[in-house]
Design a protein around this motif. Structure first.
Motif, short mmCIF file in Angstrom:
data_model
loop_
_atom_site.label_atom_id
_atom_site.label_comp_id
_atom_site.label_asym_id
_atom_site.label_seq_id
_atom_site.Cartn_x
_atom_site.Cartn_y
_atom_site.Cartn_z
N ASN A 263 36.03 14.97 -4.37
CA ASN A 263 35.59 13.66 -4.86
C ASN A 263 34.09 13.46 -4.65
O ASN A 263 33.40 12.92 -5.51
N ALA A 264 33.58 13.90 -3.50
CA ALA A 264 32.14 13.77 -3.25
C ALA A 264 31.33 14.64 -4.21
O ALA A 264 30.28 14.23 -4.71
N LEU A 265 31.82 15.85 -4.49
CA LEU A 265 31.11 16.74 -5.42
C LEU A 265 31.09 16.19 -6.84
O LEU A 265 30.20 16.53 -7.63
N SER B 120 22.28 14.78 -9.59
CA SER B 120 20.89 14.30 -9.60
C SER B 120 20.06 15.05 -8.58
O SER B 120 18.91 15.43 -8.84
N TRP B 121 20.63 15.26 -7.40
CA TRP B 121 19.91 15.99 -6.37
C TRP B 121 19.65 17.44 -6.80
O TRP B 121 18.56 17.97 -6.57
N ARG C 38 17.38 21.71 -2.15
CA ARG C 38 18.13 22.90 -1.75
C ARG C 38 19.63 22.61 -1.71
O ARG C 38 20.05 21.49 -1.41
N ARG C 39 20.42 23.64 -1.99
CA ARG C 39 21.87 23.49 -1.97
C ARG C 39 22.37 23.12 -0.58
O ARG C 39 23.37 22.40 -0.43
N ARG C 40 21.66 23.58 0.44
CA ARG C 40 22.07 23.25 1.81
C ARG C 40 21.99 21.75 2.05
O ARG C 40 22.86 21.18 2.71
N THR C 41 20.96 21.10 1.52
CA THR C 41 20.83 19.65 1.68
C THR C 41 21.98 18.92 1.01
O THR C 41 22.57 17.98 1.56
N SER C 42 22.32 19.35 -0.21
CA SER C 42 23.44 18.74 -0.91
C SER C 42 24.75 18.97 -0.16
O SER C 42 25.60 18.08 -0.07
N ALA C 43 24.91 20.18 0.38
CA ALA C 43 26.14 20.50 1.11
C ALA C 43 26.30 19.61 2.33
O ALA C 43 27.40 19.10 2.61
N LEU C 44 25.22 19.38 3.08
CA LEU C 44 25.30 18.51 4.26
C LEU C 44 25.66 17.08 3.87
O LEU C 44 26.43 16.42 4.57
N ALA C 45 25.10 16.60 2.76
CA ALA C 45 25.41 15.25 2.30
C ALA C 45 26.88 15.14 1.88
O ALA C 45 27.56 14.15 2.17
N VAL C 46 27.38 16.18 1.19
CA VAL C 46 28.79 16.18 0.78
C VAL C 46 29.70 16.21 2.00
O VAL C 46 30.72 15.51 2.06
N ALA D 264 25.19 1.36 -2.95
CA ALA D 264 24.23 2.26 -3.56
C ALA D 264 24.86 3.51 -4.12
O ALA D 264 24.21 4.28 -4.82
N LEU D 265 26.13 3.73 -3.81
CA LEU D 265 26.75 4.98 -4.24
C LEU D 265 27.56 4.76 -5.50
O LEU D 265 28.16 3.72 -5.70
N ALA D 266 27.61 5.76 -6.32
CA ALA D 266 28.40 5.67 -7.54
C ALA D 266 29.86 5.88 -7.22
O ALA D 266 30.24 6.38 -6.17
N ALA D 267 30.70 5.50 -8.14
CA ALA D 267 32.14 5.60 -7.92
C ALA D 267 32.59 7.04 -7.85
O ALA D 267 31.99 7.92 -8.44
N VAL D 268 33.65 7.25 -7.13
CA VAL D 268 34.25 8.57 -7.06
C VAL D 268 34.97 8.85 -8.36
O VAL D 268 35.84 8.09 -8.77
#
Length: 562
Positions: free
Chosen positions: A198-200, A207-208, A214-222, A306-310
């Motif tokens: 759902n987060a992905l 957008s990121w 970096r993919r690592r930044t996105s992975a930590l946020a997910v 601030a977050l979009a819907a899942v």
């Protein structure tokens, strides 16, 4: 006020459990006398002496009054059987169970991470291939005492890697922690996989990536977003693992679960009261801590919208031929077993291995295991599916209505089904109705917490803010936006717990609160086969395979929900 409400409910439940032997028609003085002097005849004078010593002549109200007065002064009383202070026994057992639960929680997190990593890495690469979570479902379907018995036999007895019983140091915690944490981690992985997917699917991930992060930044946020859902469930699982009597008895661990079981068998009311109160307190605190961590991880999503819907995933799951054939094979085996007699005893055919005459072998009294597994599907699977369907509906309704954790949900999650089944059986008598009522009354709490977590994410989404601004009614928002995001993950969570529900119903029958031997019930088959596991492993492997098949089939069904 909320804390006072929790404390009041805890005290009321503990008092009910402590008074149960006094109001159920049993004579606790008789049990206490037999526990103290097993060879002495329970004559009237001896029983009267025990009643006077324990204050039982004052009746249930008097016993409850004395217990509450002592509790207010910090005195848990003395054991009716050993005469030792209850507080001393409780402190020792509490430390053991807390250490074991902490180690099991670490194992659960490691198992969850191992099972979820593949989903995360594939999702970041843009691979949308369906993941049925078969491995997680199979592990979640394994009974804790079965894992413990296998580990004890292989890693403890044959290989000698770890101690097999007792409690001397942290080495004694390894095997029971693995047995306790593995199925819990698998259940947690089912929930975390949904949260990761759902987060992905949220727009900010794309957008990121488009902005060159970096993919690592996105992975930590997910991971943080997924952890906001999984953390609440981890708290509930920790509450369920504390004082796990089956594992503590299997490994002879002197924890609070084993102490409570022994005290209940001896009708040692003060020890039962103290153990139940401690288990419930830890359960409530663990659930509350999980909720706090969840809110910290979710962060701005609860307030700034601030977050979009899942976005629910729409990719079609793969159709592996083996998984498609599994229901047909299972149905054929059950039909084959239903055509045979599950009660026919043949002492000359005891513990026979699988053969043409007995494809699954025979049990300790010569009964055909294929027949018992097939007939057990009707008892175990059908009832477990009914209970699971009921708790899914209850969990969704409560999760939608509640914006924060409730006292009732926290208490229900901390209660073992047997604690509820005891008063039900005392009032209505043992039977399937009481067992099903007991399991249903506590199994809804984790699903309600899961639904509440998902609903909190939805309420914080900018999409729902826009929809409301366009004039959409509350019913429209719930029906078209909130429910489609809640129902599939909660149903998958419920189906992942289906084998555990089946085992809970079976364990109540084994304790005399539900089905009775010689019923061909999967949980009873496992209990009957465990003493013969080393000499006749088929007596355990086939019932365990049936439970695993139930869990895998539930996972395959859940993976179709999008």
């Amino acid at each position: 006020m909320k804390t006072l409400g929790r404390l009041g409910v805890l005290l009321a439940l503990t008092a009910l459990i402590g008074l149960l032997p006094l109001v159920s028609g049993n004579d606790p003085a008789l049990s206490v006398l037999r526990a103290r002097i097993s060879e002495r005849e329970p004559d009237a004078a001896a029983l009267a002496s025990v009643r006077a010593e324990l204050g039982l002549d004052a009746g249930p109200a008097g016993v409850l009054h004395h217990w509450l007065v002592r509790l207010v002064h910090g005195d848990l009383g003395t054991s009716w059987v050993s005469g030792e202070p209850v507080a001393r026994q409780l402190v020792d057992a509490f430390g053991v169970s807390m250490t074991l639960t902490t180690a099991a929680a670490v194992v659960a997190v490691l198992v969850m991470a191992a099972l979820v990593t593949r989903t995360l890495t594939r999702g970041l690469r843009g691979d949308a291939t369906g993941d049925r979570g078969v491995v997680a479902a199979a592990l979640a379907a394994l009974p804790e005492f079965l894992i413990g018995s296998v580990l004890l036999l292989v890693a403890g007895v044959h290989l000698g890697w770890f101690p097999t019983s007792g409690w001397r140091d942290l080495g004694n915690a390894v095997l029971p922690a693995v047995a306790l944490g593995t199925p819990a981690g698998a259940v947690l992985a089912v929930i975390a996989k949904d949260a990761v997917r759902n987060a992905l699917a949220e727009p900010w991930v794309r957008s990121w990536e488009a902005s060159g992060l970096r993919r690592r930044t996105s992975a930590l946020a997910v991971v943080r977003r997924a952890a906001s859902v999984a953390s609440g469930q981890l708290g509930l699982l920790v509450a369920g693992m504390f004082g796990a009597a089956a594992v503590e008895v299997t490994f002879a661990v002197p924890g609070i679960g084993r102490l409570a079981v022994n005290a209940a068998l001896a009708q040692d009311v003060p020890v039962v009261q103290a153990c139940v109160l401690a288990i419930l307190l830890v359960g409530v605190l663990a659930g509350a801590l999980g909720t706090v961590v969840q809110r910290l991880l979710l962060g701005p999503a609860l307030s700034d919208r601030a977050l979009a819907a899942v976005a629910p995933q729409t990719s079609a799951p793969s159709r592996h031929p083996a998984l498609v054939a599994l229901p047909a094979i299972g149905t054929a085996i059950v039909a084959w077993g239903l055509s045979r007699d599950p009660y026919a005893v043949d002492l000359s055919a005891r513990l026979l291995p699988p053969s043409a005459a007995h494809p699954m072998g025979t049990d300790a009294v010569g009964r055909d295991l294929l027949a018992r597994v097939g007939h057990g599907a009707v008892h175990t699977a059908a009832l477990a599916v009914s209970v699971t369907a009921a708790v899914i509906v209850i969990g969704l309704l409560v999760g939608l209505a509640a914006k924060r954790s409730s006292v009732v949900a926290d208490i229900a999650n901390a209660l073992p089904p047997v604690v509820v089944a005891l008063p039900v059986a005392a009032v209505a008598g043992p039977g399937w109705t009481g067992a099903l009522t007991a399991v249903t009354s506590v199994a809804w709490a984790p699903l309600a917490s899961h639904a509440r977590s998902l609903a909190a994410e939805q309420r914080g989404s900018s999409l729902l803010t826009s929809v409301r601004a366009l004039g959409a009614t509350r019913m429209h928002v719930v029906r078209r936006h909130v429910l489609p995001a809640l129902v599939p993950p909660v149903v998958r969570n419920g189906l992942a717990r289906l084998p555990a529900v089946a085992l809970a119903v079976a364990s109540l029958g084994f304790l005399g609160l539900g089905s009775q031997p010689p019923e061909p019930e999967w949980g009873l088959l496992l209990a009957e086969g465990m003493p013969h596991f080393e000499a006749a492993p088929w007596t355990v492997l086939f019932p365990a395979a049936a439970l695993i098949s139930l869990g895998v089939g539930a996972a395959c069904l859940a993976s179709r929900l999008r």
